[in-house]
Motif scaffolding. Sequence first.
Motif, PDB file in Angstrom:
ATOM      1  N   THR A 213      85.685  -3.946   2.861  1.00  0.00           N
ATOM      2  CA  THR A 213      85.117  -5.294   2.714  1.00  0.00           C
ATOM      3  C   THR A 213      86.251  -6.275   2.412  1.00  0.00           C
ATOM      4  O   THR A 213      87.108  -6.008   1.565  1.00  0.00           O
ATOM      5  CB  THR A 213      84.069  -5.350   1.584  1.00  0.00           C
ATOM      6  OG1 THR A 213      84.674  -4.889   0.368  1.00  0.00           O
ATOM      7  CG2 THR A 213      82.859  -4.500   1.892  1.00  0.00           C
ATOM      8  N   ILE A 214      86.245  -7.397   3.121  1.00  0.00           N
ATOM      9  CA  ILE A 214      87.295  -8.408   2.957  1.00  0.00           C
ATOM     10  C   ILE A 214      86.656  -9.757   2.609  1.00  0.00           C
ATOM     11  O   ILE A 214      85.655 -10.162   3.217  1.00  0.00           O
ATOM     12  CB  ILE A 214      88.135  -8.539   4.254  1.00  0.00           C
ATOM     13  CG1 ILE A 214      88.851  -7.213   4.537  1.00  0.00           C
ATOM     14  CG2 ILE A 214      89.129  -9.673   4.157  1.00  0.00           C
ATOM     15  CD1 ILE A 214      89.880  -7.270   5.655  1.00  0.00           C
ATOM     16  N   THR A 215      87.253 -10.425   1.628  1.00  0.00           N
ATOM     17  CA  THR A 215      86.792 -11.771   1.256  1.00  0.00           C
ATOM     18  C   THR A 215      87.366 -12.792   2.240  1.00  0.00           C
ATOM     19  O   THR A 215      88.556 -12.722   2.577  1.00  0.00           O
ATOM     20  CB  THR A 215      87.278 -12.109  -0.174  1.00  0.00           C
ATOM     21  OG1 THR A 215      86.790 -11.105  -1.064  1.00  0.00           O
ATOM     22  CG2 THR A 215      86.765 -13.473  -0.626  1.00  0.00           C
ATOM     23  N   ASN A 216      86.564 -13.716   2.691  1.00  0.00           N
ATOM     24  CA  ASN A 216      87.068 -14.750   3.609  1.00  0.00           C
ATOM     25  C   ASN A 216      88.130 -15.604   2.916  1.00  0.00           C
ATOM     26  O   ASN A 216      87.920 -16.099   1.809  1.00  0.00           O
ATOM     27  CB  ASN A 216      85.921 -15.660   4.067  1.00  0.00           C
ATOM     28  CG  ASN A 216      85.019 -14.975   5.080  1.00  0.00           C
ATOM     29  OD1 ASN A 216      85.485 -14.259   5.962  1.00  0.00           O
ATOM     30  ND2 ASN A 216      83.715 -15.185   4.950  1.00  0.00           N
ATOM     31  N   MET A 217      89.263 -15.766   3.588  1.00  0.00           N
ATOM     32  CA  MET A 217      90.355 -16.604   3.080  1.00  0.00           C
ATOM     33  C   MET A 217      90.044 -18.073   3.384  1.00  0.00           C
ATOM     34  O   MET A 217      89.705 -18.388   4.532  1.00  0.00           O
ATOM     35  CB  MET A 217      91.586 -16.257   3.879  1.00  0.00           C
ATOM     36  CG  MET A 217      92.763 -15.655   3.275  1.00  0.00           C
ATOM     37  SD  MET A 217      93.358 -16.137   1.717  1.00  0.00           S
ATOM     38  CE  MET A 217      93.413 -14.573   0.911  1.00  0.00           C
ATOM     39  N   THR A 247      92.640  -6.660 -10.448  1.00  0.00           N
ATOM     40  CA  THR A 247      93.065  -6.547  -9.043  1.00  0.00           C
ATOM     41  C   THR A 247      94.566  -6.771  -8.877  1.00  0.00           C
ATOM     42  O   THR A 247      95.124  -6.435  -7.833  1.00  0.00           O
ATOM     43  CB  THR A 247      92.342  -7.608  -8.170  1.00  0.00           C
ATOM     44  OG1 THR A 247      92.703  -8.912  -8.666  1.00  0.00           O
ATOM     45  CG2 THR A 247      90.834  -7.436  -8.219  1.00  0.00           C
ATOM     46  N   LEU A 248      95.214  -7.340  -9.899  1.00  0.00           N
ATOM     47  CA  LEU A 248      96.595  -7.807  -9.725  1.00  0.00           C
ATOM     48  C   LEU A 248      97.570  -6.705  -9.317  1.00  0.00           C
ATOM     49  O   LEU A 248      98.429  -6.901  -8.468  1.00  0.00           O
ATOM     50  CB  LEU A 248      97.090  -8.486 -11.017  1.00  0.00           C
ATOM     51  CG  LEU A 248      96.417  -9.827 -11.350  1.00  0.00           C
ATOM     52  CD1 LEU A 248      96.894 -10.346 -12.695  1.00  0.00           C
ATOM     53  CD2 LEU A 248      96.698 -10.847 -10.249  1.00  0.00           C
ATOM     54  N   GLU A 249      97.430  -5.535  -9.926  1.00  0.00           N
ATOM     55  CA  GLU A 249      98.387  -4.462  -9.645  1.00  0.00           C
ATOM     56  C   GLU A 249      98.343  -4.047  -8.173  1.00  0.00           C
ATOM     57  O   GLU A 249      99.363  -3.709  -7.577  1.00  0.00           O
ATOM     58  CB  GLU A 249      98.082  -3.260 -10.559  1.00  0.00           C
ATOM     59  CG  GLU A 249      99.165  -2.210 -10.600  1.00  0.00           C
ATOM     60  CD  GLU A 249     100.555  -2.757 -10.922  1.00  0.00           C
ATOM     61  OE1 GLU A 249     100.668  -3.590 -11.845  1.00  0.00           O
ATOM     62  OE2 GLU A 249     101.517  -2.355 -10.228  1.00  0.00           O
ATOM     63  N   GLN A 250      97.162  -4.091  -7.561  1.00  0.00           N
ATOM     64  CA  GLN A 250      96.999  -3.558  -6.207  1.00  0.00           C
ATOM     65  C   GLN A 250      97.099  -4.614  -5.102  1.00  0.00           C
ATOM     66  O   GLN A 250      96.930  -4.277  -3.924  1.00  0.00           O
ATOM     67  CB  GLN A 250      95.629  -2.859  -6.096  1.00  0.00           C
ATOM     68  CG  GLN A 250      95.507  -1.595  -6.925  1.00  0.00           C
ATOM     69  CD  GLN A 250      96.669  -0.638  -6.699  1.00  0.00           C
ATOM     70  OE1 GLN A 250      97.133  -0.440  -5.575  1.00  0.00           O
ATOM     71  NE2 GLN A 250      97.182  -0.066  -7.777  1.00  0.00           N
ATOM     72  N   LEU A 251      97.369  -5.856  -5.446  1.00  0.00           N
ATOM     73  CA  LEU A 251      97.438  -6.892  -4.402  1.00  0.00           C
ATOM     74  C   LEU A 251      98.364  -6.445  -3.273  1.00  0.00           C
ATOM     75  O   LEU A 251      99.468  -5.953  -3.520  1.00  0.00           O
ATOM     76  CB  LEU A 251      97.942  -8.203  -5.002  1.00  0.00           C
ATOM     77  CG  LEU A 251      96.945  -8.939  -5.893  1.00  0.00           C
ATOM     78  CD1 LEU A 251      97.612 -10.144  -6.539  1.00  0.00           C
ATOM     79  CD2 LEU A 251      95.703  -9.352  -5.117  1.00  0.00           C
ATOM     80  N   CYS A 303      95.369 -17.538  -2.631  1.00  0.00           N
ATOM     81  CA  CYS A 303      95.495 -16.183  -3.191  1.00  0.00           C
ATOM     82  C   CYS A 303      94.285 -15.803  -4.054  1.00  0.00           C
ATOM     83  O   CYS A 303      94.046 -14.613  -4.295  1.00  0.00           O
ATOM     84  CB  CYS A 303      96.765 -16.069  -4.013  1.00  0.00           C
ATOM     85  SG  CYS A 303      98.259 -16.275  -3.029  1.00  0.00           S
ATOM     86  N   LEU A 304      93.553 -16.793  -4.529  1.00  0.00           N
ATOM     87  CA  LEU A 304      92.364 -16.506  -5.350  1.00  0.00           C
ATOM     88  C   LEU A 304      91.342 -15.670  -4.589  1.00  0.00           C
ATOM     89  O   LEU A 304      90.513 -14.985  -5.191  1.00  0.00           O
ATOM     90  CB  LEU A 304      91.724 -17.814  -5.826  1.00  0.00           C
ATOM     91  CG  LEU A 304      92.522 -18.572  -6.898  1.00  0.00           C
ATOM     92  CD1 LEU A 304      92.041 -20.018  -7.007  1.00  0.00           C
ATOM     93  CD2 LEU A 304      92.418 -17.854  -8.246  1.00  0.00           C
ATOM     94  N   ALA A 305      91.401 -15.693  -3.238  1.00  0.00           N
ATOM     95  CA  ALA A 305      90.466 -14.864  -2.457  1.00  0.00           C
ATOM     96  C   ALA A 305      90.798 -13.381  -2.604  1.00  0.00           C
ATOM     97  O   ALA A 305      89.933 -12.524  -2.416  1.00  0.00           O
ATOM     98  CB  ALA A 305      90.499 -15.269  -0.982  1.00  0.00           C
ATOM     99  N   CYS A 306      92.052 -13.065  -2.938  1.00  0.00           N
ATOM    100  CA  CYS A 306      92.453 -11.653  -3.088  1.00  0.00           C
ATOM    101  C   CYS A 306      92.088 -11.114  -4.466  1.00  0.00           C
ATOM    102  O   CYS A 306      92.072  -9.894  -4.662  1.00  0.00           O
ATOM    103  CB  CYS A 306      93.953 -11.498  -2.862  1.00  0.00           C
ATOM    104  SG  CYS A 306      94.465 -11.880  -1.187  1.00  0.00           S
ATOM    105  N   THR A 307      91.858 -11.983  -5.435  1.00  0.00           N
ATOM    106  CA  THR A 307      91.615 -11.529  -6.812  1.00  0.00           C
ATOM    107  C   THR A 307      90.168 -11.740  -7.261  1.00  0.00           C
ATOM    108  O   THR A 307      89.838 -11.488  -8.413  1.00  0.00           O
ATOM    109  CB  THR A 307      92.544 -12.288  -7.799  1.00  0.00           C
ATOM    110  OG1 THR A 307      92.471 -13.695  -7.512  1.00  0.00           O
ATOM    111  CG2 THR A 307      93.976 -11.829  -7.680  1.00  0.00           C
ATOM    112  N   ALA A 308      89.315 -12.197  -6.349  1.00  0.00           N
ATOM    113  CA  ALA A 308      87.917 -12.468  -6.732  1.00  0.00           C
ATOM    114  C   ALA A 308      87.106 -11.170  -6.711  1.00  0.00           C
ATOM    115  O   ALA A 308      87.237 -10.358  -5.795  1.00  0.00           O
ATOM    116  CB  ALA A 308      87.308 -13.483  -5.769  1.00  0.00           C
TER     117      ALA A 308
END
Length: 320
Positions: A213-217, A247-251, A303-308
């Motif tokens: 699953t991917i969050t829309n950028m 989520t930060l470690e795995q970005l 980048c907030l889309a990667c950590t939501a």
Amino acid sequence: MNDFLRHVARFTGTPQLLGRSLGTIQINLGPRCTLECHHCHLGASPRREEAMSREIMEALLRQLHQLPHGACHTAELTGGTPELHPSFRELVAKLCALVPTVRVRTNLVIHQEADRQDLAPFLRDHQVILTGSLPCYLEENVDRQRGDGTFRQSIAAIRRLNTLGYGVDPRWLLELVYNPGDATLPPDQGRLETQYRQQLHDRFGIHFSRLATITNMPIGRFRADLRRQGQEQAYHTLLQRAFNPQTLEQLMCRHQISVGWDGRLFDCDFNLALGIPMNTPHPRVETLAATPATRAIATGDHCLACTAGAGSSCGGALVA
Ligand code: SF4
Ligand code: SF4
């Protein structure tokens, strides 16, 4: 300081994000695509003509040779439709000799073209992992996002890939990618994968290996859609409120490098789409092997889309 780094600083005490490893090299062969999806972060379409030159491709292969043994475990080809590049097969074969895992991000429908019927057997012979976009198991939702007829073509492509072992035999992985059709966060990846498996099996008799699953950028065509609908600020607020420090470690930018078709280096394909170069003195493919894994990542509000929520990356959710 951007909103993303403000959130990072709140939880880590430092307004910066450092890389960790160069495990994955993502290679964007160009934005030419047979489709023109609404959510495309790159603005890919059949009218785009940019493509990686032979010189850049050869420089890339030379750099991969120079990386310390084991530094890069995966090479990932993306686009656009990477299969459209005239040297696609040659590059796949060379990458397979250099790195343990090669993945191709495919739009699936390319496998239905009459003159590309030998493509899937070629990829199977090289044990390439296929990651294909299928943003829903319902025809109406997929066609709305990706264009009329794409759902049926995608189902037919998966059926054919299944006959070759993809998604059925563990040696040939077929990953599907979900992204929301609107300005919301993806649902739980595990639960959605169960629904996909059941729906696709019961209605079409087809199989896949895993769902990402991917969050829309909020960039590219998706941002243009948000603006048209007056939802850009609301989406930004949603992403901020859902910030998840776990989520930060795995970005993915902390564990990869992205190589653009023009030879520039980026921390990820989203930064490539925005033209935000890597924070190194000469972020070009010729310096790839010398790029420090622990560089400071170039970030922005996107980048907030990667950590939501559960986080997001090209490989799907980052935390359970
Ligand atoms: S989202 Fe993928 S398949 Fe769709 S236009 Fe963009 S690159 Fe092509
Ligand atoms: S958008 Fe790119 S740079 Fe930003 S957090 Fe996501 S992967 Fe990292």
